[in-house]
Design an enzyme around this catalytic site. Sequence first.
Site, PDB file in Angstrom:
ATOM      1  N   CYS A  67       0.807  -1.047  -0.106  1.00  0.00           N
ATOM      2  CA  CYS A  67      -0.091   0.078  -0.047  1.00  0.00           C
ATOM      3  C   CYS A  67       0.737   1.080   0.167  1.00  0.00           C
ATOM      4  CB  CYS A  67      -0.809   0.038   1.282  1.00  0.00           C
ATOM      5  SG  CYS A  67      -1.899   1.326   1.369  1.00  0.00           S
ATOM      6  N   CYS A 111      -0.598   4.117   2.244  1.00  0.00           N
ATOM      7  CA  CYS A 111      -0.221   4.014   3.723  1.00  0.00           C
ATOM      8  C   CYS A 111       1.237   4.055   4.018  1.00  0.00           C
ATOM      9  CB  CYS A 111      -0.529   2.617   3.944  1.00  0.00           C
ATOM     10  SG  CYS A 111      -2.186   1.904   3.213  1.00  0.00           S
ATOM     11  N   ASP A 112       2.203   3.661   3.156  1.00  0.00           N
ATOM     12  CA  ASP A 112       3.601   3.503   3.517  1.00  0.00           C
ATOM     13  C   ASP A 112       4.494   4.277   2.759  1.00  0.00           C
ATOM     14  OD1 ASP A 112       2.688   1.810   5.573  1.00  0.00           O
ATOM     15  OD2 ASP A 112       3.087  -0.011   4.405  1.00  0.00           O
TER      16      ASP A 112
END
Length: 310
Positions: A135, A138-139
Amino acid sequence: MTELVNCLIIGAGPAGYTAAIYAARANLKPVLYTGIEPGGQLMTTTDVENYPGYPDAITGPKMMDDFQKQAERVGTDVRFGVVTKVDFSGNIHKLWIDEETEIHAKTVIIATGAKAKWLGLPSEQHLNGSGVSACAVCDGFLFKGKEVAIVGAGDTACEEALYLSNLCPTVHMIVRRSEMRASKIMQDRVIAKENIIVYWNSETEEVVGENKVEAVRVKNKETNETKDIKVEGFFVAIGHKPNSDIFKDWLDLDEAGYIITQSGSTKTKVPGVFAAGDVQDKIYRQAVTSAGTGCMAALDAERYLAEFAH
Ligand code: NDP
């Protein structure tokens, strides 16, 4: 006697717990079955920095623990168990837990989530969370200013490559064929972006590194040439699989298995059955959007029960 509940929630990610918080506060006395992986995809996430309300970031597992505590504090009955079969043929919905216990529910909220697909390389698994991620939204921020690679060629891979290209000096995009599956507009944006390098006809052989990602080994299938590209982050964007198998005989699913809900609501084609979170969302897939649809599902269930009572 078979237990009858007002609102049965399946799944213990942001969608399920948020539905539980709203349903409990509306006095629906919800029962939530966690499934085999309580917490869902956030359990393999490190720092979550994009969920509002956590100014200092929070780890995925801690956030899910907080969600559970909040759901329980307001009155949710959280149970560890897997819903293995459903029968949505009547007004009262029948569900089976761990293939044996039968339970009946006036409303069901499906929040079973989705799983990211992985390449299946041992090195990818070993370095998951240490530079390997599924992701970028997200990261990606953790790799600001660093070289990264991404594998995949669908809309998700293009969207994530573009997202990373605004954070990282170079994004190395590994595509297994000589063309991309993504929509033309997304492909055009990727190709036009100067700091995205596309490696066509290329296969990821290994993610290189002991305790953190140091490079990715890529083989060109036309020339058989193999090379290591130095990167610190490796993103896998080859699709997701929604956890919807047990519902396929009862609900409408799209070709990838996502539950189809009515536009602007969480209603499925079966009255009293609602779907929230990643099992019905292939586009946004964020904790906060899942939580949002979980809230919608509880409100939809509450309205349905009010009508049902009459
Ligand atoms: P897709 O299934 O569309 O694409 C998966 C990609 O991964 C394909 O390019 C596929 O290659 C590649 N792939 C699969 N397995 C491997 C492997 N083992 N090694 C290398 N590459 C692999 O998934 P997406 O998540 O991209 O999209 C899912 C759906 O969501 C689509 O319908 C998409 O349009 C939609 N979507 C829409 C968005 C939007 O509208 N903004 C944003 C994101 C997704 P190959 O082509 O060779 O099979």
